[in-house]
Design a protein around this motif. Structure first.
Motif, PDB file in Angstrom:
ATOM      1  N   ARG B 296      65.360  32.331  23.164  1.00  0.00           N
ATOM      2  CA  ARG B 296      66.257  32.460  22.011  1.00  0.00           C
ATOM      3  C   ARG B 296      66.957  31.144  21.773  1.00  0.00           C
ATOM      4  O   ARG B 296      67.164  30.364  22.698  1.00  0.00           O
ATOM      5  CB  ARG B 296      67.311  33.543  22.291  1.00  0.00           C
ATOM      6  CG  ARG B 296      66.791  34.968  22.173  1.00  0.00           C
ATOM      7  CD  ARG B 296      67.964  35.939  22.292  1.00  0.00           C
ATOM      8  NE  ARG B 296      68.778  35.690  23.462  1.00  0.00           N
ATOM      9  CZ  ARG B 296      68.674  36.385  24.594  1.00  0.00           C
ATOM     10  NH1 ARG B 296      67.799  37.363  24.703  1.00  0.00           N
ATOM     11  NH2 ARG B 296      69.471  36.118  25.612  1.00  0.00           N
ATOM     12  N   GLY B 298      70.403  29.122  20.444  1.00  0.00           N
ATOM     13  CA  GLY B 298      71.829  29.338  20.314  1.00  0.00           C
ATOM     14  C   GLY B 298      72.530  28.020  20.062  1.00  0.00           C
ATOM     15  O   GLY B 298      71.893  26.976  19.919  1.00  0.00           O
ATOM     16  N   ALA B 299      73.869  28.087  20.009  1.00  0.00           N
ATOM     17  CA  ALA B 299      74.640  26.869  19.795  1.00  0.00           C
ATOM     18  C   ALA B 299      74.540  26.003  21.033  1.00  0.00           C
ATOM     19  O   ALA B 299      74.344  26.509  22.125  1.00  0.00           O
ATOM     20  CB  ALA B 299      76.091  27.229  19.516  1.00  0.00           C
ATOM     21  N   GLN B 302      75.336  26.638  25.181  1.00  0.00           N
ATOM     22  CA  GLN B 302      75.401  28.064  25.508  1.00  0.00           C
ATOM     23  C   GLN B 302      74.242  28.553  26.374  1.00  0.00           C
ATOM     24  O   GLN B 302      74.334  29.583  27.013  1.00  0.00           O
ATOM     25  CB  GLN B 302      75.404  28.892  24.211  1.00  0.00           C
ATOM     26  CG  GLN B 302      76.718  28.785  23.458  1.00  0.00           C
ATOM     27  CD  GLN B 302      76.716  29.663  22.254  1.00  0.00           C
ATOM     28  OE1 GLN B 302      75.676  30.162  21.844  1.00  0.00           O
ATOM     29  NE2 GLN B 302      77.894  29.876  21.684  1.00  0.00           N
ATOM     30  N   GLY B 303      73.176  27.829  26.370  1.00  0.00           N
ATOM     31  CA  GLY B 303      71.975  28.331  27.054  1.00  0.00           C
ATOM     32  C   GLY B 303      71.684  27.607  28.343  1.00  0.00           C
ATOM     33  O   GLY B 303      72.591  27.009  28.948  1.00  0.00           O
ATOM     34  N   ASP B 306      69.749  22.251  26.635  1.00  0.00           N
ATOM     35  CA  ASP B 306      70.084  21.770  25.301  1.00  0.00           C
ATOM     36  C   ASP B 306      68.960  20.913  24.768  1.00  0.00           C
ATOM     37  O   ASP B 306      68.210  20.307  25.523  1.00  0.00           O
ATOM     38  CB  ASP B 306      71.372  20.936  25.344  1.00  0.00           C
ATOM     39  CG  ASP B 306      72.573  21.832  25.598  1.00  0.00           C
ATOM     40  OD1 ASP B 306      72.452  23.054  25.326  1.00  0.00           O
ATOM     41  OD2 ASP B 306      73.592  21.325  26.091  1.00  0.00           O
ATOM     42  N   LYS B 340      67.444  35.751   9.333  1.00  0.00           N
ATOM     43  CA  LYS B 340      67.985  35.057  10.513  1.00  0.00           C
ATOM     44  C   LYS B 340      68.215  33.608  10.124  1.00  0.00           C
ATOM     45  O   LYS B 340      67.531  33.074   9.246  1.00  0.00           O
ATOM     46  CB  LYS B 340      66.976  35.126  11.664  1.00  0.00           C
ATOM     47  CG  LYS B 340      66.992  36.469  12.358  1.00  0.00           C
ATOM     48  CD  LYS B 340      66.118  36.435  13.588  1.00  0.00           C
ATOM     49  CE  LYS B 340      65.973  37.845  14.145  1.00  0.00           C
ATOM     50  NZ  LYS B 340      64.856  37.942  15.065  1.00  0.00           N
ATOM     51  N   VAL B 349      70.523  22.274  19.426  1.00  0.00           N
ATOM     52  CA  VAL B 349      70.539  23.706  19.765  1.00  0.00           C
ATOM     53  C   VAL B 349      70.530  23.860  21.271  1.00  0.00           C
ATOM     54  O   VAL B 349      70.365  22.890  22.013  1.00  0.00           O
ATOM     55  CB  VAL B 349      69.294  24.428  19.190  1.00  0.00           C
ATOM     56  CG1 VAL B 349      69.352  24.500  17.672  1.00  0.00           C
ATOM     57  CG2 VAL B 349      68.031  23.766  19.670  1.00  0.00           C
ATOM     58  N   SER B 350      70.714  25.090  21.708  1.00  0.00           N
ATOM     59  CA  SER B 350      70.469  25.373  23.126  1.00  0.00           C
ATOM     60  C   SER B 350      69.448  26.491  23.198  1.00  0.00           C
ATOM     61  O   SER B 350      69.229  27.222  22.236  1.00  0.00           O
ATOM     62  CB  SER B 350      71.752  25.804  23.830  1.00  0.00           C
ATOM     63  OG  SER B 350      72.068  27.116  23.441  1.00  0.00           O
ATOM     64  N   SER B 352      68.115  29.770  25.439  1.00  0.00           N
ATOM     65  CA  SER B 352      68.345  30.718  26.530  1.00  0.00           C
ATOM     66  C   SER B 352      67.182  31.700  26.542  1.00  0.00           C
ATOM     67  O   SER B 352      66.375  31.722  25.632  1.00  0.00           O
ATOM     68  CB  SER B 352      69.672  31.462  26.303  1.00  0.00           C
ATOM     69  OG  SER B 352      69.645  32.069  25.032  1.00  0.00           O
TER      70      SER B 352
END
Ligand SMILES: Nc1ncnc2c1ncn2[C@@H]1O[C@H](COP(=O)(O)OP(=O)(O)OP(=O)(O)O)[C@@H](O)[C@H]1O
Ligand SMILES: [Mg+2]
Lengths: 732, 366
Positions: B296, B298-299, B302-303, B306, B340, B349-350, B352
């Motif tokens: 996924r 994410g910002a 967060q994951g 990066d 989305k 982005v990050s 995860s």
């Protein structure tokens, strides 16, 4: 890995077979020996009967004993008043001494006693006499009424025993054992016995009919009266024969050089320029390849011989002689330039003419383009052609036989050694000597030149033709080529004309009588020539395809050796093979000389290499998964060969068969040694007629032969043509 | 063409090609053992030169194992020649007989088995209609298209009702569209006849879509055997994971085993993986694998990693986003993209992952 039990079972079966084999052998040998002992005893009894009653004549009789008993002798004892004493006479001193040394023994007493009872006695005792072991045989000599003992003959008889027959039995016993071991081993252990059998059969053929005769020829060239000696080779390497070797090489160099030049001109003119009549020219240029031996020579003799039409009748030359080097170079060139032509045609056709185009684009002159591009690219091909013609010239036998005159070449020398001087060993040595330059040239061509030409000549075979010859050059080339073709046609025309001329050189009136006479006198020869060639043809074809299949698709130990061996006859001059065959097959265990079999076998063996090569080439183009698919669907090796391989290699198969037929029809160098009164060859008959100046008859037979050969080729063309489409699908 | 299907068993089969001219021996197949159940279609999948063809040829009998046993229907056939085995092969180059018509090609196997003429004809007719070739019976195979030739080869093998059907990259000579069609066709015929089949390919989509089970090979060794989903979802090695589909790898240190999964440290952070492969042990390094659909975006921060978006590929039902990270370029699949937010190219982005779906593998040893 085979299972242990399989191996044990195999060994048990082998042991059982060996026991039976040995039993049969020893029984046979025992029978043979007792039979011979009985024979020799009855012979000795008869000999004893022939002893004279009158002692006066005894010495003559004794002296004559060794004649009827080679290597033996006799001692004759005349009884005296004293029963213990004899008057002794003997064939020679040694026999007398021998008798002195044994007469006191118990065995001698036994022999004499038997004689008193009028009975023979074969003593088990063996003694030395004349350097070999002899046995003693006591035979009473009786008077006519067979009631009184006149004397006792003691024979010193060489050990009886037909060694050759015994050895033959032994060979047979061992042979069957080996064969049994091989075949049953294959059927038990090999996954695909058919291949195993095929390999064994091929190896057998190669061993017996290629390796063995050549080895015999080599061996016998080192023997003199049954013993090792270098005498033959000393003689062969002495000046006289070396001169013949040089003669062969010199002739080879001349013929090869001239042929290559002419072949190149033909190839260039036909495949690189726009002259007309290409198809016709190309056909005529190939004609001499299949023309029978002696035919071109015959024609040259008719035109330029001692009584030649041109030299004598037209020009009135007196001291001109065509016999010798120059004449030979002419006929050999006519006969062999096609080899150079075909080789070079292949090279020039395959050459990418965009290269020449590029050179022309760079503003090089035409001559310059030729010299800097075409010629260098063709060099490997030129060398290859030269070497091929050279080998052929050296192996040539027919042309020099008729036309050499005083010029000496090895192949004829070897023939004379065998037929004229009855010296087989010498002939073998001479033809082995010939092998030296031929093999060198052969291997050079094979391993060096042939490989390089593949590297340099690439590109599309159908590349567009670029005319690099100027009109003037084209005209000159055309003139040269057409002159040569006219010459060739003239030579053939002369042969045909020769058929209808009464007595060439003397009386040129028209007649048809030659035809009748030649066909009558040659009927048997024609029949046997055709029969033998026809018999060899399918055998050679099938064998070649089977061998090709095995060589291309299977792996087995010793494959390379077998391959090399099967290809050997290609490089071996026919003269050598012919001499090797009489040396090897005029004695036990394989006595074939005089039979039709030896001739057929010789044909097959000599033509196999070419058949194998074309089979290999065409199999290489066939996707192996075609055969695998067939096998996979349940066909065994034999079925695959019959239903898949043979139909697919049909062009190669037919070509190799017709090749065998034609070459066998026109054979001479080997077959001249193998023919017999019953199995004669047309070519030899043509030679005989020519030698006896019966040119009309020779011309008729040569014409007949040419017609048969051309017919065979036409038939082949017909059979192969409709397979063109097939070939394309195979190579997709 | 109904016949009791048979099983194929390979038991510790090795094939060594002896060295030629000083070169070292080639071990084409190393101790291969597997069983193909009756009626099953098994694919041999692997990169070029891994020994797939060799394995197949040993089953067919064109090649002999250096050691080991091969059984077909329980019978040891290791040393039997191909013509005595109950197998039929479809070759990559088809191996059609160019001198026979299509019908004669198909009839060949029946002919050499001495099947009565009338029965031959009937069976050839049925085999040709099965592959849709009825109209081509009298043609020469050289005048057929690649796909038609392929069908001829297939009919020819099927008509003899083999116990085992062997196929060596049968579709590699066809174009993409035809390949897809034939793939479906082969599977349909194989299922309808219930025939045991071994299929060789180096195309993973082909393997996945055709097979009951897949055998993945590398360098002559079998690396994993399993159903397509097992091979895809639960590979046992980095090689298999990478060979059968797109995947992202993260090097980790395994902390402890937890149920079917494990806990491990990735970049100083402890993460959980829901699955682990055999050979993963606590205190050892491991490789965490994630398929694109379990990743996924994410910002940043967060994951687990990066990165920046390099490229988006819009595929309709999904978007493939390529993200450049310290672990290399990773592919994230965003399903059902409508509605989305897809990060723009160049955006930070990050990444995860869905912990339940990721799997830890032992590091590759070779
Ligand atoms: N006849 C042979 N002699 C020597 N080595 C061989 C032979 N046949 C195959 N090999 C070697 O065995 C190995 C496996 O070959 P194989 O044909 O089974 O590969 P593959 O998996 O089918 O590859 P591809 O996908 O390219 O067809 C290769 O390294 C190959 O070079
Ligand atoms: Mg392969």
């Amino acid at each position: 890995m085979p299972k242990k039990t399989t191996i044990l079972r195999f060994l048990a079966a082998l042991a059982l077979f060996a026991a039976v084999d040995a039993w049969v052998y020893f029984t046979l040998r025992g029978t043979l020996r007792s039979q011979e002992a009985r024979d020799s005893e009855s012979r000795l009894t008869l000999l004893a009967r022939s002893a004279p009653a009158d002692p006066e004549n005894l010495d003559t009789w004794l002296a004559s004993v060794p004649e009827s008993l080679p290597g033996g002798a006799a001692v004759y004892l005349i009884p005296t008043e004293d029963p213990e004493a004899y008057e002794t006479r003997s064939s020679d001193e040694e026999a007398a001494r021998l008798w002195d040394s044994v007469s006191g023994g118990a065995d001698a007493a036994k022999g004499l006693e038997s004689a008193y009872y009028f009975e023979n006695y074969a003593s088990p005792q063996r003694v030395e006499y004349g350097g070999q072991r002899v046995r003693l045989f006591y035979a009473p000599v009786l008077d006519e009424s067979e009631s009184e003992l006149l004397g006792i003959a003691v024979f010193l008889a060489p050990e009886a025993g037909n060694r050759t027959l015994e050895r033959l039995f032994a060979l047979f016993a061992v042979g069957t054992l080996v064969l049994y071991a091989a075949l049953s081993g294959i059927s038990r252990f090999a996954r695909d016995p058919t291949v195993g059998y095929a390999v064994v059969i091929l190896a057998g053929i190669a061993g017996v009919f290629i390796a063995y005769p050549l080895a015999e020829a080599l061996r016998l060239s080192f023997l003199k009266e049954g013993r090792f000696s270098l005498e033959i080779w000393k003689d062969v390497l002495s000046g006289a024969h070396l001169q013949a070797l040089w003669g062969s090489v010199r002739l080879g160099i001349w013929t090869a050089s001239v042929s290559t030049v002419i072949g190149f001109v033909f190839a260039f003119a036909i495949h690189r320029t726009g002259i007309g009549g290409k198809k016709f020219l190309s056909t005529i240029a190939q004609l001499p390849v299949i023309s029978p031996p002696f035919s071109l020579t015959l024609s040259v003799i008719l035109l330029a011989g001692n009584n030649g039409l041109i030299t004598r009748q037209l020009l009135g030359l007196q001291n001109f002689s065509i016999y010798g080097l120059s004449g030979l170079v002419i006929v050999q060139t006519v006969g062999m330039f096609p080899i150079a032509y075909l080789t070079l045609a292949g090279v020039l056709q395959a050459m990418d003419s965009t290269l020449e185009e590029a050179a022309l684009d760079l503003n090089a002159g035409r001559w310059r383009a030729f010299r800097t591009v075409t010629l260098p690219l063709a060099v490997p091909g030129i060398l290859s052609a030269w070497l091929l013609v050279f080998t052929n010239s050296l192996a040539d036998f027919a042309n020099p036989l008729l036309l050499a005159g005083n010029y000496r070449v090895l192949s004829v020398e070897a023939y004379i050694q065998v037929t004229g001087r009855n010296d087989l060993g010498g002939g073998a040595a001479l033809s082995l000597l010939l092998l030296l330059p031929t093999l060198t040239a052969f291997f050079l061509q094979r391993n060096w030149v042939a490989k390089r030409s593949f590297v340099t000549v690439t590109g599309k075979p159908n590349a567009k033709l670029v005319e690099i010859a100027s009109p003037r050059v084209r005209f000159a080339l055309g003139a040269g080529v057409w002159t040569c073709v006219a010459l060739i046609l003239g030579l053939y025309g002369t042969i045909v004309a020769g058929c209808f001329v009464k007595n060439w050189g003397i009386d040129y009136s028209f007649t048809l009588s030659n035809i009748g006479e030649a066909l009558t006198r040659g009927r048997d020869a024609i029949r046997s020539t055709v029969t033998l060639a026809a018999a060899a043809t399918p055998v050679a074809g099938l064998l070649a395809m089977a061998a090709a299949l095995v060589f291309v698709r299977k792996t087995f130990a010793g494959k390379r050796v077998l391959e090399a061996l099967m290809m050997t006859p290609f490089a071996v001059p026919g003269t050598l093979l012919g001499i090797a065959y009489i040396l090897a097959f005029n004695k036990a265990p394989l006595i074939l000389v005089g039979t039709s079999a030896i001739i057929v076998i010789n044909y097959v063996i000599r033509e196999l290499p070419v058949g194998i090569e074309s089979g290999v080439a065409s199999l290489r183009q066939i996707d192996p998964s075609i055969e695998e698919a067939a096998k996979d669907l349940g066909a065994d090796e034999g079925t695959v060969f019959r239903t898949i391989v043979l139909p697919l290699v049909r062009p190669a198969f037919i070509t190799s068969m017709s090749y065998t037929f034609v070459r066998s029809m026109t054979a001479v160098s080997a077959v001249i040694f193998l023919i017999s009164a019953r199995w004669y060859h047309m070519t030899v008959l043509i030679y005989n007629f020519s030698e006896n100046l019966r040119f009309g008859l020779a011309s008729v037979l040569a014409t007949v032969l040419i017609v048969i050969v051309l017919g065979a080729f036409a038939l082949m063309r017909l059979l192969v043509r409709d397979t063109g489409a097939l070939e394309k699908t195979i190579t997709r | 063409m109904a016949k009791q299907p048979v099983a194929v068993t390979l038991d510790d089969v090795t094939r060594v090609y002896k060295n030629v001219k000083g070169r070292p021996d080639v071990v084409a197949v190393r101790q291969a053992s597997f069983e193909v159940a009756p009626g099953e279609l098994v694919t041999l999948l692997g990169p070029s030169g891994c020994g797939k063809t060799t394995t197949l040829r040993m089953i067919a009998g064109f090649d002999l194992p250096s050691s080991g046993l091969i059984r077909i229907g329980g019978e040891d056939v290791t040393n039997l020649p191909p013509n005595k085995r109950d197998t039929a092969t479809v070759f990559q180059s088809y191996g059609l007989f160019p001198h026979m018509t299509v019908a004669e090609n198909v009839a060949y196997g029946l002919r050499v088995r001495n099947v009565p003429k009338a029965e031959q004809e009937e069976r050839v007719r049925r085999a040709l209609s099965l592959t849709g070739l009825s109209d081509y019976a009298e043609r020469s195979p050289g005048r057929l298209s690649g796909g038609q030739q392929q069908r001829v080869a297939l009919s020819r093998s099927l008509v003899v009702e083999p116990g085992v059907l062997l196929l060596d990259e049968p579709l590699s000579n066809l174009d993409a569209l035809l390949r897809e069609q034939m793939r479906v066709e082969i599977r349909r015929i194989q299922k309808s006849l219930g025939i045991t089949a071994v299929y060789v390919t180096h195309d993973r989509t082909e393997a996945m879509s055709l097979s009951d089970r897949v055998i993945v090979m590398k360098d002559g060794r079998i690396r994993q055997i399993g159903s397509p989903s097992t091979i895809y979802e639960d590979p046992d090695s980095v090689f298999v994971a990478g060979f059968v589909g797109k995947v992202a790898f993260f090097p980790v240190a395994v902390e402890g085993l937890e149920g079917p999964g494990c806990a491990c440290v990735l970049h100083g952070k402890t993460v959980r993986a829901g699955k682990r492969a055999p050979g993963v042990a606590a205190g050892k390094p491991g490789i965490l694998m994630a398929r694109p659909e379990s990743l996924r975006l994410g910002a940043p921060g967060q994951g687990v990693a990066d990165g920046t978006v390099r490229q988006n590929v819009y595929l309709g039902s999904s978007v493939e986003t390529f993200v450049t990270t310290e672990y290399g370029e990773l592919l994230v699949q965003v399903d059902d993209p409508a509605g989305k937010r897809i990060p723009a190219e160049g955006e930070a982005v990050s990444i995860s992952f869905n912990e339940a779906r990721v799997r830890v593998l032992p590091p590759e040893t070779e």
